[in-house]
Design an enzyme around this catalytic site. Structure first.
Site, PDB file in Angstrom:
ATOM      1  N   GLY A  41       0.828  -1.213   0.000  1.00  0.00           N
ATOM      2  CA  GLY A  41       0.000   0.000   0.000  1.00  0.00           C
ATOM      3  C   GLY A  41       0.856   1.253   0.000  1.00  0.00           C
ATOM      4  O   GLY A  41       0.651   2.169  -0.812  1.00  0.00           O
ATOM      5  N   GLU A 137      -2.962  -6.991   1.245  1.00  0.00           N
ATOM      6  CA  GLU A 137      -2.066  -7.274   2.367  1.00  0.00           C
ATOM      7  C   GLU A 137      -2.689  -6.979   3.732  1.00  0.00           C
ATOM      8  O   GLU A 137      -2.127  -7.374   4.753  1.00  0.00           O
ATOM      9  CB  GLU A 137      -0.759  -6.471   2.203  1.00  0.00           C
ATOM     10  CG  GLU A 137       0.464  -7.271   2.544  1.00  0.00           C
ATOM     11  CD  GLU A 137       1.735  -6.588   2.083  1.00  0.00           C
ATOM     12  OE1 GLU A 137       2.602  -7.283   1.555  1.00  0.00           O
ATOM     13  OE2 GLU A 137       1.857  -5.358   2.232  1.00  0.00           O
ATOM     14  N   ASN A 181      -0.385 -10.362 -11.538  1.00  0.00           N
ATOM     15  CA  ASN A 181       0.680 -10.946 -12.352  1.00  0.00           C
ATOM     16  C   ASN A 181       0.210 -12.326 -12.815  1.00  0.00           C
ATOM     17  O   ASN A 181      -0.920 -12.731 -12.519  1.00  0.00           O
ATOM     18  CB  ASN A 181       2.017 -10.979 -11.585  1.00  0.00           C
ATOM     19  CG  ASN A 181       1.976 -11.887 -10.364  1.00  0.00           C
ATOM     20  OD1 ASN A 181       1.157 -12.810 -10.287  1.00  0.00           O
ATOM     21  ND2 ASN A 181       2.851 -11.631  -9.401  1.00  0.00           N
ATOM     22  N   GLN A 215       7.926  -9.375 -20.308  1.00  0.00           N
ATOM     23  CA  GLN A 215       7.071  -9.515 -21.501  1.00  0.00           C
ATOM     24  C   GLN A 215       6.021  -8.400 -21.585  1.00  0.00           C
ATOM     25  O   GLN A 215       5.150  -8.439 -22.461  1.00  0.00           O
ATOM     26  CB  GLN A 215       6.333 -10.857 -21.472  1.00  0.00           C
ATOM     27  CG  GLN A 215       7.235 -12.076 -21.361  1.00  0.00           C
ATOM     28  CD  GLN A 215       8.171 -12.182 -22.542  1.00  0.00           C
ATOM     29  OE1 GLN A 215       7.733 -12.139 -23.679  1.00  0.00           O
ATOM     30  NE2 GLN A 215       9.461 -12.264 -22.270  1.00  0.00           N
ATOM     31  N   GLY A 216       6.038  -7.461 -20.651  1.00  0.00           N
ATOM     32  CA  GLY A 216       5.083  -6.348 -20.713  1.00  0.00           C
ATOM     33  C   GLY A 216       3.815  -6.643 -19.947  1.00  0.00           C
ATOM     34  O   GLY A 216       3.855  -7.174 -18.832  1.00  0.00           O
ATOM     35  N   GLY A 242       5.649  -4.280  -8.928  1.00  0.00           N
ATOM     36  CA  GLY A 242       4.193  -4.385  -9.102  1.00  0.00           C
ATOM     37  C   GLY A 242       3.473  -3.238  -8.412  1.00  0.00           C
ATOM     38  O   GLY A 242       2.434  -2.761  -8.892  1.00  0.00           O
ATOM     39  N   ASP A 243       4.020  -2.779  -7.304  1.00  0.00           N
ATOM     40  CA  ASP A 243       3.394  -1.670  -6.564  1.00  0.00           C
ATOM     41  C   ASP A 243       3.539  -0.360  -7.340  1.00  0.00           C
ATOM     42  O   ASP A 243       2.590   0.429  -7.428  1.00  0.00           O
ATOM     43  CB  ASP A 243       4.036  -1.520  -5.183  1.00  0.00           C
ATOM     44  CG  ASP A 243       4.074  -2.832  -4.419  1.00  0.00           C
ATOM     45  OD1 ASP A 243       3.187  -3.671  -4.649  1.00  0.00           O
ATOM     46  OD2 ASP A 243       5.005  -3.013  -3.621  1.00  0.00           O
TER      47      ASP A 243
END
Ligand code: RIB
Length: 281
Positions: A41, A137, A181, A215-216, A242-243
């Site tokens: 977060g 989370e 993902n 790979q985008g 990812g955050d």
């Protein structure tokens, strides 16, 4: 006024650089230890706050770690009115980073688990953001509350289903987009192939973004599937990629970008981040 509100976790990360990831029963000598502000977060809020007015809604302990996280959020211009202290200790994460840039993380949620449905609803009523971004989370109660608030108030709900768990239908039904993902997409859809997973998840969510690392990303919106290419870089630490992706994507949506454009810029932000160790970000 907050354009984006991030509902989520804040941790103090204890980061160890290690030549190899220890297997069961093995002891490995690490190379460096450092502490950093983290939590999915908080990382998302800092990424969004660099682009648009952003507030963070979460819980920390009444301790030095909590005060440090608050000051770092404030330094990054994220609103902290609803980042409130509680009696439980601030969340911590033990992060191991190997030379290939990959990480393994164990989170001790602590105060994050005290973030309640009412905390979220009260904060959102007051902040009235255009976009609410969350992840998993802090458990599902705050996420469900955030989804319900956005639907009741005709605002946009963006959820990054990480760390993945089964997600209530109402949360998926509000997601615009759901960001996952490939592993998380598999958990939620039972499809290994990203295209099949995106199509299956697209039946439940308004829109879907599946991040694919180097790979985008795949974007599914209004039955249209788009492949977003990645910038090729050498990763030294992928922690928080990812955050950063989710935070930038939410901020760009708040700035009225189309989802595919927002995903492109989010991918660029993540690619930039992973080229540096945490101490140099
Ligand atoms: O996504 C990276 C984050 O996961 C770390 O900052 C750690 O705190 C865990 O929440």
């Amino acid at each position: 006024v907050s354009t984006v509100a991030v509902v989520g976790s804040a941790n103090l990360d204890l980061v160890v650089l290690t030549p190899t990831r220890p297997t069961a029963g093995e002891t490995v000598l690490g190379e460096n230890l450092s502490e950093h502000a983290g939590g999915k977060g908080l990382n998302q809020a800092m990424a969004a706050a660099g682009l648009v007015p952003t507030s963070f809604i979460g819980r920390h302990g009444d301790d030095d770690a909590g005060r440090l996280l608050r000051s770092i959020l404030e330094k990054h211009n994220a609103g902290t009115t609803y980042f409130r202290p509680t009696e439980t200790a601030t969340g911590r994460a033990i992060v191991l980073v190997t030379p290939d840039g990959e990480n393994s993380i164990t989170v001790l949620p602590g105060a994050n688990r005290q973030l309640s449905r009412d905390d979220v609803l009260d904060a959102l009523d007051d902040l009235d953001p255009a976009i609410v971004l969350t992840q998993l989370e802090c458990g599902l109660a705050p996420v469900t509350a955030a989804a319900q608030w956005t639907e009741a108030n005709h605002k946009r709900f963006v959820v990054n289903a990480s760390p993945v768990t089964d997600v209530p239908e109402a949360v998926l039904g509000a997601a615009d987009p759901l960001i996952v993902n490939q592993l998380e997409a598999f958990h939620l859809s039972r499809h290994e192939a990203p295209v099949a997973a995106a199509i299956a998840l697209g039946r439940q969510c308004h829109s879907v973004v599946i991040t694919l690392g180097s790979q985008g990303a795949l974007v599914l919106e209004s039955d249209k599937l788009s492949q977003i290419p990645a910038t090729q870089v050498t990763a030294v630490d992928t922690t928080g990629a990812g955050d950063a992706f989710a935070g930038v994507l939410a901020a760009r949506l708040a700035a009225s970008d189309r989802l595919t454009d927002a995903a492109r810029l989010a991918g660029l932000a993540a690619a930039t981040l992973i080229q540096r160790h945490r101490s140099h970000r």
